[in-house]
Write a protein that holds these residues in place. Structure first.
Motif, PDB file in Angstrom:
ATOM      1  N   GLY A 125     -55.574 -12.920  -0.522  1.00  0.00           N
ATOM      2  CA  GLY A 125     -55.792 -12.405  -1.860  1.00  0.00           C
ATOM      3  C   GLY A 125     -56.806 -13.162  -2.686  1.00  0.00           C
ATOM      4  O   GLY A 125     -57.491 -12.573  -3.497  1.00  0.00           O
ATOM      5  N   GLY A 126     -56.915 -14.458  -2.522  1.00  0.00           N
ATOM      6  CA  GLY A 126     -57.842 -15.221  -3.342  1.00  0.00           C
ATOM      7  C   GLY A 126     -59.228 -15.291  -2.748  1.00  0.00           C
ATOM      8  O   GLY A 126     -59.387 -15.281  -1.532  1.00  0.00           O
ATOM      9  N   VAL A 127     -60.218 -15.342  -3.597  1.00  0.00           N
ATOM     10  CA  VAL A 127     -61.596 -15.469  -3.119  1.00  0.00           C
ATOM     11  C   VAL A 127     -62.181 -16.839  -3.451  1.00  0.00           C
ATOM     12  O   VAL A 127     -63.228 -17.197  -2.937  1.00  0.00           O
ATOM     13  CB  VAL A 127     -62.515 -14.368  -3.702  1.00  0.00           C
ATOM     14  N   SER A 128     -61.516 -17.616  -4.293  1.00  0.00           N
ATOM     15  CA  SER A 128     -62.100 -18.877  -4.725  1.00  0.00           C
ATOM     16  C   SER A 128     -61.476 -20.100  -4.062  1.00  0.00           C
ATOM     17  O   SER A 128     -61.981 -21.203  -4.217  1.00  0.00           O
ATOM     18  CB  SER A 128     -61.997 -19.010  -6.248  1.00  0.00           C
ATOM     19  N   SER A 129     -60.384 -19.907  -3.333  1.00  0.00           N
ATOM     20  CA  SER A 129     -59.687 -21.035  -2.709  1.00  0.00           C
ATOM     21  C   SER A 129     -59.104 -20.636  -1.365  1.00  0.00           C
ATOM     22  O   SER A 129     -58.786 -19.474  -1.137  1.00  0.00           O
ATOM     23  CB  SER A 129     -58.530 -21.508  -3.599  1.00  0.00           C
ATOM     24  N   ARG A 130     -58.927 -21.635  -0.520  1.00  0.00           N
ATOM     25  CA  ARG A 130     -58.083 -21.477   0.657  1.00  0.00           C
ATOM     26  C   ARG A 130     -56.666 -21.775   0.174  1.00  0.00           C
ATOM     27  O   ARG A 130     -56.449 -22.763  -0.534  1.00  0.00           O
ATOM     28  CB  ARG A 130     -58.476 -22.477   1.743  1.00  0.00           C
ATOM     29  N   THR A 131     -55.709 -20.954   0.583  1.00  0.00           N
ATOM     30  CA  THR A 131     -54.332 -21.133   0.123  1.00  0.00           C
ATOM     31  C   THR A 131     -53.400 -20.977   1.313  1.00  0.00           C
ATOM     32  O   THR A 131     -53.482 -19.990   2.043  1.00  0.00           O
ATOM     33  CB  THR A 131     -53.991 -20.089  -0.971  1.00  0.00           C
ATOM     34  N   VAL A 132     -52.522 -21.960   1.491  1.00  0.00           N
ATOM     35  CA  VAL A 132     -51.644 -22.004   2.656  1.00  0.00           C
ATOM     36  C   VAL A 132     -50.213 -22.279   2.202  1.00  0.00           C
ATOM     37  O   VAL A 132     -49.973 -23.179   1.384  1.00  0.00           O
ATOM     38  CB  VAL A 132     -52.096 -23.113   3.645  1.00  0.00           C
ATOM     39  N   TRP A 133     -49.279 -21.503   2.735  1.00  0.00           N
ATOM     40  CA  TRP A 133     -47.848 -21.740   2.535  1.00  0.00           C
ATOM     41  C   TRP A 133     -47.390 -22.656   3.661  1.00  0.00           C
ATOM     42  O   TRP A 133     -47.638 -22.378   4.840  1.00  0.00           O
ATOM     43  CB  TRP A 133     -47.084 -20.420   2.590  1.00  0.00           C
ATOM     44  N   LEU A 134     -46.727 -23.753   3.309  1.00  0.00           N
ATOM     45  CA  LEU A 134     -46.294 -24.740   4.294  1.00  0.00           C
ATOM     46  C   LEU A 134     -44.780 -24.891   4.207  1.00  0.00           C
ATOM     47  O   LEU A 134     -44.249 -25.241   3.144  1.00  0.00           O
ATOM     48  CB  LEU A 134     -46.972 -26.078   3.992  1.00  0.00           C
ATOM     49  N   ASP A 135     -44.084 -24.586   5.303  1.00  0.00           N
ATOM     50  CA  ASP A 135     -42.640 -24.808   5.390  1.00  0.00           C
ATOM     51  C   ASP A 135     -42.419 -26.138   6.079  1.00  0.00           C
ATOM     52  O   ASP A 135     -42.776 -26.306   7.255  1.00  0.00           O
ATOM     53  CB  ASP A 135     -41.964 -23.687   6.182  1.00  0.00           C
ATOM     54  N   LEU A 136     -41.820 -27.086   5.373  1.00  0.00           N
ATOM     55  CA  LEU A 136     -41.563 -28.413   5.916  1.00  0.00           C
ATOM     56  C   LEU A 136     -40.243 -28.414   6.674  1.00  0.00           C
ATOM     57  O   LEU A 136     -39.331 -27.644   6.347  1.00  0.00           O
ATOM     58  CB  LEU A 136     -41.547 -29.442   4.788  1.00  0.00           C
ATOM     59  N   PRO A 137     -40.114 -29.280   7.683  1.00  0.00           N
ATOM     60  CA  PRO A 137     -38.886 -29.308   8.489  1.00  0.00           C
ATOM     61  C   PRO A 137     -37.616 -29.575   7.675  1.00  0.00           C
ATOM     62  O   PRO A 137     -36.534 -29.151   8.067  1.00  0.00           O
ATOM     63  CB  PRO A 137     -39.144 -30.439   9.491  1.00  0.00           C
ATOM     64  N   ASP A 138     -37.731 -30.249   6.527  1.00  0.00           N
ATOM     65  CA  ASP A 138     -36.539 -30.570   5.736  1.00  0.00           C
ATOM     66  C   ASP A 138     -36.113 -29.431   4.801  1.00  0.00           C
ATOM     67  O   ASP A 138     -35.211 -29.588   3.987  1.00  0.00           O
ATOM     68  CB  ASP A 138     -36.761 -31.856   4.932  1.00  0.00           C
ATOM     69  N   GLY A 139     -36.787 -28.270   4.913  1.00  0.00           N
ATOM     70  CA  GLY A 139     -36.412 -27.117   4.112  1.00  0.00           C
ATOM     71  C   GLY A 139     -37.250 -26.895   2.863  1.00  0.00           C
ATOM     72  O   GLY A 139     -37.180 -25.843   2.243  1.00  0.00           O
ATOM     73  N   ARG A 140     -38.028 -27.893   2.478  1.00  0.00           N
ATOM     74  CA  ARG A 140     -38.907 -27.712   1.323  1.00  0.00           C
ATOM     75  C   ARG A 140     -40.107 -26.859   1.729  1.00  0.00           C
ATOM     76  O   ARG A 140     -40.437 -26.748   2.905  1.00  0.00           O
ATOM     77  CB  ARG A 140     -39.419 -29.063   0.803  1.00  0.00           C
ATOM     78  N   ALA A 141     -40.751 -26.261   0.722  1.00  0.00           N
ATOM     79  CA  ALA A 141     -41.966 -25.480   0.980  1.00  0.00           C
ATOM     80  C   ALA A 141     -42.999 -25.830  -0.079  1.00  0.00           C
ATOM     81  O   ALA A 141     -42.666 -25.999  -1.255  1.00  0.00           O
ATOM     82  CB  ALA A 141     -41.654 -23.990   0.957  1.00  0.00           C
ATOM     83  N   TRP A 142     -44.242 -25.960   0.365  1.00  0.00           N
ATOM     84  CA  TRP A 142     -45.366 -26.236  -0.529  1.00  0.00           C
ATOM     85  C   TRP A 142     -46.381 -25.107  -0.412  1.00  0.00           C
ATOM     86  O   TRP A 142     -46.496 -24.448   0.632  1.00  0.00           O
ATOM     87  CB  TRP A 142     -46.093 -27.513  -0.128  1.00  0.00           C
ATOM     88  N   VAL A 143     -47.139 -24.913  -1.453  1.00  0.00           N
ATOM     89  CA  VAL A 143     -48.343 -24.097  -1.400  1.00  0.00           C
ATOM     90  C   VAL A 143     -49.509 -25.061  -1.587  1.00  0.00           C
ATOM     91  O   VAL A 143     -49.562 -25.799  -2.577  1.00  0.00           O
ATOM     92  CB  VAL A 143     -48.353 -22.998  -2.487  1.00  0.00           C
ATOM     93  N   LEU A 144     -50.399 -25.071  -0.602  1.00  0.00           N
ATOM     94  CA  LEU A 144     -51.587 -25.923  -0.665  1.00  0.00           C
ATOM     95  C   LEU A 144     -52.766 -25.069  -1.094  1.00  0.00           C
ATOM     96  O   LEU A 144     -52.931 -23.941  -0.624  1.00  0.00           O
ATOM     97  CB  LEU A 144     -51.879 -26.542   0.706  1.00  0.00           C
ATOM     98  N   LYS A 145     -53.585 -25.616  -1.988  1.00  0.00           N
ATOM     99  CA  LYS A 145     -54.786 -24.921  -2.441  1.00  0.00           C
ATOM    100  C   LYS A 145     -55.978 -25.848  -2.266  1.00  0.00           C
ATOM    101  O   LYS A 145     -55.902 -27.026  -2.604  1.00  0.00           O
ATOM    102  CB  LYS A 145     -54.657 -24.523  -3.910  1.00  0.00           C
ATOM    103  N   GLN A 146     -57.050 -25.289  -1.724  1.00  0.00           N
ATOM    104  CA  GLN A 146     -58.290 -26.035  -1.541  1.00  0.00           C
ATOM    105  C   GLN A 146     -59.437 -25.190  -2.101  1.00  0.00           C
ATOM    106  O   GLN A 146     -59.720 -24.104  -1.600  1.00  0.00           O
ATOM    107  CB  GLN A 146     -58.531 -26.330  -0.059  1.00  0.00           C
ATOM    108  N   SER A 147     -60.080 -25.697  -3.132  1.00  0.00           N
ATOM    109  CA  SER A 147     -61.171 -24.957  -3.765  1.00  0.00           C
ATOM    110  C   SER A 147     -62.356 -24.814  -2.824  1.00  0.00           C
ATOM    111  O   SER A 147     -62.718 -25.746  -2.106  1.00  0.00           O
ATOM    112  CB  SER A 147     -61.662 -25.689  -5.019  1.00  0.00           C
TER     113      SER A 147
END
Length: 192
Positions: free
Chosen positions: A38-60
């Protein structure tokens, strides 16, 4: 391990190596990653960590993912990180928390919004309007405006550079359209 120079967080193998190298995950951890669209200005990745947490990483990205050559300084993601820090203070619990920020590769990690969820814009485009959501959004926006106004000098200093707004909104939408539709150029110039 060699430092990663030209990081592309959408390359899962490279991303995992990077996260281990930086110490954001342990050497024996292997999170799952999926690229978000969906985004055109950034790389965006959903990261599921083994401990159950989740992050969204954004790279311009410097060059936006569009056919025309539109550019914007990748430093803008750090403005987003600053915004996340301010929102955590102004409206605690109402915005994703910032976990870390990498100035070298222009990457930030935000707390992922828990699943299941759906983008409000998607729902609105389907014609689904929930007045409770609308009222809550209005209250939250009013709170952000009031609290930033109360601390205006601090906020103004933190966000005084509007070049990112110019390069991401004014230039690609208004100025470009004015070159493509000359009869609207005068009107668009007034809008700008």
């Amino acid at each position: 391990m060699e430092p990663i120079r030209d990081l592309d967080i959408e390359n899962t193998g490279q991303l995992i190596d990077y996260l281990r190298h930086k110490g954001y995950i342990q050497s024996d951890e292997t999170p799952s990653a999926r690229n978000l669209r969906g985004g055109v200005s950034s790389r965006t990745v959903w990261l599921d960590l083994p401990d159950g947490r989740a992050w969204v990483l954004k790279q311009s990205l410097e060059k936006l993912r569009v056919a025309v050559d539109w550019f914007s300084d990748p430093q803008r993601v750090h403005c987003e990180a600053e915004c996340a820090r301010w929102l955590a203070e102004l409206v605690p619990g109402h915005a994703p928390a910032l976990h870390w920020e990498d100035h070298e590769h222009h990457v930030i990690a935000l707390e992922a919004v828990p699943l299941p969820h759906e983008n409000w814009k998607t729902r609105l485009l389907r014609g689904e309007l929930d007045l409770k959501h609308t009222a809550e959004c209005g209250r939250l926006l009013a709170t952000i405006h009031r609290k930033t106004h109360e601390r205006f000098s601090e906020v103004e200093a933190a966000f005084s550079d509007c070049n990112f707004f110019e390069s991401l909104r004014v230039e690609p939408y208004y100025r470009y359209t004015a070159t493509q539709v000359p009869e609207a150029a005068s009107f668009i110039g007034r809008l700008i």
